[in-house]
Design an enzyme around this catalytic site. Structure first.
Site, PDB file in Angstrom:
ATOM      1  N   ARG A   1     -11.354   6.076   4.892  1.00  0.00           N
ATOM      2  CA  ARG A   1     -12.301   7.142   4.557  1.00  0.00           C
ATOM      3  C   ARG A   1     -13.709   6.653   4.893  1.00  0.00           C
ATOM      4  NH1 ARG A   1      -8.689  10.440   4.563  1.00  0.00           N
ATOM      5  NH2 ARG A   1      -7.913  11.586   2.763  1.00  0.00           N
TER       6      ARG A   1
ATOM      7  N   HIS B   1     -11.859  12.472  12.802  1.00  0.00           N
ATOM      8  CA  HIS B   1     -10.842  12.493  11.726  1.00  0.00           C
ATOM      9  C   HIS B   1      -9.516  13.082  12.245  1.00  0.00           C
ATOM     10  CE1 HIS B   1     -10.275  12.636   7.074  1.00  0.00           C
ATOM     11  NE2 HIS B   1      -9.108  12.446   7.689  1.00  0.00           N
TER      12      HIS B   1
HETATM   13  P1  NDP Z   1      -0.742   4.075   0.005  1.00  0.00           P
HETATM   14  O1  NDP Z   1      -1.084   4.502  -1.382  1.00  0.00           O
HETATM   15  O2  NDP Z   1       0.680   4.097   0.416  1.00  0.00           O
HETATM   16  O3  NDP Z   1      -1.263   2.582   0.241  1.00  0.00           O
HETATM   17  C1  NDP Z   1      -2.487   2.127  -0.222  1.00  0.00           C
HETATM   18  C2  NDP Z   1      -2.573   0.614  -0.010  1.00  0.00           C
HETATM   19  O4  NDP Z   1      -3.892   0.179  -0.356  1.00  0.00           O
HETATM   20  C3  NDP Z   1      -1.596  -0.177  -0.891  1.00  0.00           C
HETATM   21  O5  NDP Z   1      -1.063  -1.259  -0.179  1.00  0.00           O
HETATM   22  C4  NDP Z   1      -2.487  -0.678  -2.018  1.00  0.00           C
HETATM   23  O6  NDP Z   1      -2.064  -1.910  -2.583  1.00  0.00           O
HETATM   24  C5  NDP Z   1      -3.790  -0.914  -1.278  1.00  0.00           C
HETATM   25  N1  NDP Z   1      -4.916  -0.889  -2.216  1.00  0.00           N
HETATM   26  C6  NDP Z   1      -5.384   0.146  -2.942  1.00  0.00           C
HETATM   27  N2  NDP Z   1      -6.421  -0.250  -3.716  1.00  0.00           N
HETATM   28  C7  NDP Z   1      -6.583  -1.573  -3.466  1.00  0.00           C
HETATM   29  C8  NDP Z   1      -7.478  -2.550  -3.957  1.00  0.00           C
HETATM   30  N3  NDP Z   1      -8.415  -2.248  -4.863  1.00  0.00           N
HETATM   31  N4  NDP Z   1      -7.357  -3.804  -3.499  1.00  0.00           N
HETATM   32  C9  NDP Z   1      -6.427  -4.117  -2.600  1.00  0.00           C
HETATM   33  N5  NDP Z   1      -5.527  -3.235  -2.076  1.00  0.00           N
HETATM   34  C10 NDP Z   1      -5.619  -1.974  -2.517  1.00  0.00           C
HETATM   35  O7  NDP Z   1      -1.634   4.964   0.970  1.00  0.00           O
HETATM   36  P2  NDP Z   1      -1.318   5.383   2.491  1.00  0.00           P
HETATM   37  O8  NDP Z   1      -0.986   4.162   3.254  1.00  0.00           O
HETATM   38  O9  NDP Z   1      -0.369   6.507   2.536  1.00  0.00           O
HETATM   39  O10 NDP Z   1      -2.742   5.967   2.940  1.00  0.00           O
HETATM   40  C11 NDP Z   1      -3.909   5.169   2.945  1.00  0.00           C
HETATM   41  C12 NDP Z   1      -5.143   6.005   3.226  1.00  0.00           C
HETATM   42  O11 NDP Z   1      -5.201   6.398   4.595  1.00  0.00           O
HETATM   43  C13 NDP Z   1      -5.236   7.341   2.501  1.00  0.00           C
HETATM   44  O12 NDP Z   1      -5.636   7.172   1.146  1.00  0.00           O
HETATM   45  C14 NDP Z   1      -6.289   8.072   3.308  1.00  0.00           C
HETATM   46  O13 NDP Z   1      -7.579   7.795   2.813  1.00  0.00           O
HETATM   47  C15 NDP Z   1      -6.149   7.464   4.701  1.00  0.00           C
HETATM   48  N6  NDP Z   1      -5.661   8.450   5.687  1.00  0.00           N
HETATM   49  C16 NDP Z   1      -6.432   8.731   6.782  1.00  0.00           C
HETATM   50  C17 NDP Z   1      -6.010   9.625   7.736  1.00  0.00           C
HETATM   51  C18 NDP Z   1      -6.810   9.895   8.965  1.00  0.00           C
HETATM   52  O14 NDP Z   1      -6.434  10.769   9.755  1.00  0.00           O
HETATM   53  N7  NDP Z   1      -7.877   9.171   9.207  1.00  0.00           N
HETATM   54  C19 NDP Z   1      -4.716  10.320   7.601  1.00  0.00           C
HETATM   55  C20 NDP Z   1      -3.980   9.947   6.429  1.00  0.00           C
HETATM   56  C21 NDP Z   1      -4.449   9.050   5.509  1.00  0.00           C
HETATM   57  P3  NDP Z   1      -0.688  -2.003  -3.458  1.00  0.00           P
HETATM   58  O15 NDP Z   1       0.406  -1.698  -2.458  1.00  0.00           O
HETATM   59  O16 NDP Z   1      -0.645  -3.393  -3.905  1.00  0.00           O
HETATM   60  O17 NDP Z   1      -0.816  -0.955  -4.514  1.00  0.00           O
HETATM   61  C1  OXD Z   2      -5.060  12.613   4.908  1.00  0.00           C
HETATM   62  C2  OXD Z   2      -6.011  12.791   6.022  1.00  0.00           C
HETATM   63  O1  OXD Z   2      -5.415  12.052   3.877  1.00  0.00           O
HETATM   64  O2  OXD Z   2      -5.679  13.532   6.973  1.00  0.00           O
HETATM   65  O3  OXD Z   2      -3.881  13.033   5.080  1.00  0.00           O
HETATM   66  O4  OXD Z   2      -7.074  12.184   6.011  1.00  0.00           O
END
Ligand code: NDP
Ligand code: OXD
Length: 309
Positions: free
Chosen positions: A224, A272
């Site tokens: 983000r 995006h």
């Molecule tokens: P998940 O919830 O599956 O994974 C999040 C990961 O981040 C986990 O491994 C988690 O650790 C880690 N994490 C969260 N907080 C912390 C922290 N404080 N310190 C260390 N590690 C942390 O999310 P997704 O993989 O499905 O998606 C990730 C992000 O991608 C979304 O939230 C969104 O913002 C972004 N996104 C962007 C898109 C785009 O088109 N640009 C499209 C889709 C998503 P743990 O496993 O240990 O909990």
């Molecule tokens: C999502 C994105 O969070 O598209 O799915 O950013």
């Protein structure tokens, strides 16, 4: 039976209606702002909630994000007792891993340099290094981060990753905890951000992180816009600490026309589009969650509101 509210400035409800109706023939999908009686609504499918919030829907049993992320919902403003689920979709996951691989390969094979040199008619060799000699770091090893790490590994890169809890992914060196991010960054010439945006991760792509990365490294931000401390990026590029950045997400989208990032040859901007989900592939989990919400069951991909993702 209740009705489902659809509210998004980005998604087309008519793409969702057919695959959902096939799975739930008696589905009543009402599109904001023409939702009829607020008390009829028991499930909300939303990208961003309406400006007035969701408080008027007193019978809400679930809020289903139309994205993988949920920060755009602002969890603090949602009815506290209503569970929230996010999308986990194979199409979205594959597209994200593909985007990140492409962005990493572009730097690895110096296409960023050749793009600039071609405009100057400059013929200059950069002898390729094997991918096995290049380490890519992935911040966030959840659904998207793990898939991306695996794809990078499959394409020969050395891969390190950082998450809240340590992870066991074959061939990926895992780091965790507050210091782990800097240990990981010290090894990574390309850092990809796939964290969710939470109070803990806001601004995490900052000078301290860039200073921990090897001189001349690259940043790819697909998480983000709020993850990036914008004021720290240009000095890092100017000093050569970072050699380039690929940015898909921004604090304010669309990126305003006079934003300094547009004029930086070392920054590649995409609007995006790193990945989007497909209504066809995501409809089954949404319909299943409507059923679960109505039956009072835990949702698929339910968000942990305390963690914020
Ligand atoms: P998940 O919830 O599956 O994974 C999040 C990961 O981040 C986990 O491994 C988690 O650790 C880690 N994490 C969260 N907080 C912390 C922290 N404080 N310190 C260390 N590690 C942390 O999310 P997704 O993989 O499905 O998606 C990730 C992000 O991608 C979304 O939230 C969104 O913002 C972004 N996104 C962007 C898109 C785009 O088109 N640009 C499209 C889709 C998503 P743990 O496993 O240990 O909990
Ligand atoms: C999502 C994105 O969070 O598209 O799915 O950013």
């Amino acid at each position: 039976m209740g009705a489902v509210l659809f509210c998004s400035n980005l998604d087309d409800p008519e793409e969702w209606r057919p695959p959902m109706t096939r799975l739930m023939p008696d589905l009543e999908l009402r599109v904001y702002p023409n939702f009829g009686k607020a008390d009829d609504i028991d499930v909300a499918m939303v990208w961003r909630p309406p400006a007035e919030g969701l408080g008027q829907f007193k019978n809400l049993k679930a809020i289903l994000s139309l994205g993988a992320g949920v920060d755009q919902l602002d969890l603090s403003k949602l009815p506290a007792s209503v569970p929230v689920a996010r999308l986990v979709d194979d199409v979205l996951t594959t597209a994200m891993a593909e985007y990140c691989l492409l962005a990493a390969l572009r730097y690895h094979r110096r296409f960023d340099v050749y793009e600039r040199n071609a405009r100057l008619k400059k013929w200059e060799y950069h002898i390729p290094r094997p991918a096995a000699q290049r380490t890519v770091g992935v911040l966030g090893l959840g659904v998207l981060g793990a898939a991306t790490a695996e794809k990078l590994k499959l394409n020969g890169f050395k891969v390190v990753g950082w998450s809240r809890a340590p992870k066991s992914i074959a061939g990926v060196e895992s780091f965790a905890g507050p210091d782990g991010i800097y240990k990981m960054a010290g090894k990574a010439e390309i850092v990809i951000n796939l964290l969710p945006l939470t109070p803990e991760t806001r601004g995490i792509l900052n000078k301290k992180l860039f200073d921990a990365m090897p001189q001349g490294s690259y940043l790819i931000n697909v998480g983000r816009g709020g993850h990036l401390t914008e004021d720290d990026l240009l000095p890092a590029l100017q000093s050569g600490r970072l050699a380039g950045a690929t940015l898909d997400v921004f604090q304010k989208e669309p990126l305003v026309a006079d934003h300094a990032f547009w004029n930086q040859p070392a920054i590649l901007i995409t609007p995006h589009v790193a990945s989007t989900g497909g209504a066809e592939t995501a409809a089954p989990q949404v319909v299943e969650n409507i059923r679960r919400a109505r039956a009072g069951k835990t949702l698929l991909n339910q968000v942990d509101k305390a963690k914020g993702y």
